[in-house]
Motif scaffolding. Structure first.
Motif, PDB file in Angstrom:
ATOM      1  N   GLN A   7      37.389  43.811  44.780  1.00 25.02           N
ATOM      2  CA  GLN A   7      38.750  44.162  44.349  1.00 25.02           C
ATOM      3  C   GLN A   7      39.719  43.868  45.492  1.00 25.02           C
ATOM      4  OE1 GLN A   7      38.253  48.282  43.106  1.00 25.02           O
ATOM      5  NE2 GLN A   7      38.013  47.623  40.983  1.00 25.02           N
ATOM      6  N   PRO A   8      39.974  42.593  45.752  1.00 26.83           N
ATOM      7  CA  PRO A   8      40.891  42.230  46.843  1.00 26.83           C
ATOM      8  C   PRO A   8      42.338  42.527  46.485  1.00 26.83           C
ATOM      9  CG  PRO A   8      40.205  40.279  45.641  1.00 26.83           C
ATOM     10  CD  PRO A   8      39.401  41.414  45.077  1.00 26.83           C
ATOM     11  N   ASP A   9      43.170  42.490  47.500  1.00 25.54           N
ATOM     12  CA  ASP A   9      44.592  42.776  47.316  1.00 25.54           C
ATOM     13  C   ASP A   9      45.361  41.462  47.153  1.00 25.54           C
ATOM     14  OD1 ASP A   9      47.118  43.750  47.259  1.00 25.54           O
ATOM     15  OD2 ASP A   9      47.024  44.817  49.172  1.00 25.54           O
ATOM     16  N   PHE A  10      45.419  40.962  45.925  1.00 20.25           N
ATOM     17  CA  PHE A  10      46.117  39.703  45.660  1.00 20.25           C
ATOM     18  C   PHE A  10      47.617  39.843  45.888  1.00 20.25           C
ATOM     19  CE2 PHE A  10      42.193  38.996  43.285  1.00 20.25           C
ATOM     20  CZ  PHE A  10      41.909  37.680  43.608  1.00 20.25           C
ATOM     21  N   ASP A  11      48.155  41.042  45.754  1.00 21.42           N
ATOM     22  CA  ASP A  11      49.604  41.245  45.885  1.00 21.42           C
ATOM     23  C   ASP A  11      50.095  41.009  47.312  1.00 21.42           C
ATOM     24  OD1 ASP A  11      49.781  41.872  43.219  1.00 21.42           O
ATOM     25  OD2 ASP A  11      49.524  44.026  43.548  1.00 21.42           O
ATOM     26  N   LYS A  12      49.192  40.991  48.289  1.00 18.32           N
ATOM     27  CA  LYS A  12      49.598  40.761  49.669  1.00 18.32           C
ATOM     28  C   LYS A  12      50.021  39.320  49.904  1.00 18.32           C
ATOM     29  CE  LYS A  12      47.299  42.587  53.059  1.00 18.32           C
ATOM     30  NZ  LYS A  12      46.197  42.985  53.971  1.00 18.32           N
ATOM     31  N   ALA A  16      49.815  34.930  45.254  1.00 20.20           N
ATOM     32  CA  ALA A  16      48.678  35.631  44.640  1.00 20.20           C
ATOM     33  C   ALA A  16      47.394  34.814  44.723  1.00 20.20           C
ATOM     34  CB  ALA A  16      48.984  36.007  43.199  1.00 20.20           C
ATOM     35  N   ALA A  38      43.192  36.003  40.776  1.00 14.81           N
ATOM     36  CA  ALA A  38      42.381  37.075  40.201  1.00 14.81           C
ATOM     37  C   ALA A  38      41.475  36.559  39.086  1.00 14.81           C
ATOM     38  CB  ALA A  38      43.282  38.190  39.682  1.00 14.81           C
ATOM     39  N   ASP A  81      40.874  42.957  55.972  1.00 15.79           N
ATOM     40  CA  ASP A  81      42.219  43.181  55.435  1.00 15.79           C
ATOM     41  C   ASP A  81      42.283  43.053  53.923  1.00 15.79           C
ATOM     42  OD1 ASP A  81      43.428  43.646  57.936  1.00 15.79           O
ATOM     43  OD2 ASP A  81      43.528  41.489  58.333  1.00 15.79           O
ATOM     44  N   GLN A  82      41.146  42.804  53.296  1.00 15.88           N
ATOM     45  CA  GLN A  82      41.072  42.700  51.832  1.00 15.88           C
ATOM     46  C   GLN A  82      41.871  41.525  51.276  1.00 15.88           C
ATOM     47  OE1 GLN A  82      39.103  45.424  50.205  1.00 15.88           O
ATOM     48  NE2 GLN A  82      38.610  45.434  52.383  1.00 15.88           N
ATOM     49  N   ASP A  83      42.080  40.497  52.090  1.00 19.36           N
ATOM     50  CA  ASP A  83      42.874  39.373  51.583  1.00 19.36           C
ATOM     51  C   ASP A  83      42.252  38.007  51.883  1.00 19.36           C
ATOM     52  OD1 ASP A  83      43.284  39.227  54.297  1.00 19.36           O
ATOM     53  OD2 ASP A  83      45.443  39.543  54.224  1.00 19.36           O
TER      54      ASP A  83
END
Length: 205
Positions: A7-12, A16, A38, A81-83
């Motif tokens: 569940q990465p942070d695409f919004d960063k 996207a 995503a 960093d989840q990105d």
């Protein structure tokens, strides 16, 4: 594919899209860099084969959809960093569109890590015990003395073939020796990486 759903942070990312580093699951060689949105990640996790988002074509594309050189997923990881995503995969042929093994023109030596793979197989069959029914399980069940005896026999046969002129027989006996040596290490709960560490330490001197 054994890991949990990512569940990465695409919004960063402004577009996207997350960078994806693909590494050979067996050799550790970095194969290519791509990007995922995503939807591409969801398809990859569901299908078990890598799907990217093409920035030039502005669409999803499954790696190997035209060449057949797919990337079968073994493991996915997120960075701290989840990105950014790391995918460990098994390539079915050259990865680069140029025909090279990697997009950096490096050779991907698949055999270089096979001893580690074989060690993992031996340990799995050791854990399964008699229920496995394999030669490895039977040999381990026969006891340490029998395993050690087999290593001695294969070592002698390897030496005999080394003194002869039959190259194929030498290769076969060497393979037998390495396999039985790995079984002996498993019986003694010794890992191959421990032996490698000693060799590396000696080399550094």
């Amino acid at each position: 594919m054994t890991n949990a759903i990512l569940q990465p942070d695409f919004d960063k990312m402004p577009d996207a899209l997350l960078p994806v580093v693909v590494q050979d699951a067996h050799t550790g060689v970095v194969l290519m860099l791509g990007y995922m949105n995503a939807e591409a990640l969801a398809i990859t996790q569901e299908s078990g084969y890598v799907t990217f988002f093409s920035r030039s074509k502005q669409r999803l594309w499954k790696k190997g959809e035209t060449s057949g050189h797919t990337l079968r997923v073994h493991e996915l990881r997120l960075d701290c960093d989840q990105d950014a995503i790391l995918i460990k995969a098994e390539p079915n042929g050259p990865v680069c569109h140029t025909g090279d093994d990697t997009c950096w023109g490096e050779r991907n030596h698949k055999s270089s890590r096979f001893l580690a793979q074989l060690e993992a197989i031996i340990h799995a069959r050791q854990a399964a015990g008699d229920a496995d029914g394999s030669y490895t399980a039977r040999l381990l069940a026969s006891g340490l003395n029998k395993v050690a005896q087999k290593v001695g026999e294969e070592a002698v046969e390897t030496v005999i073939e080394a003194l002869g002129n039959n190259r194929e027989r030498l290769l076969e006996e060497t393979a037998d020796l390495l396999y039985h040596l790995l079984v002996l290490l498993a019986a003694k709960n010794v890992r191959l990486e421990e032996v490698e560490a000693i060799l590396q330490a000696r080399h550094s001197k």
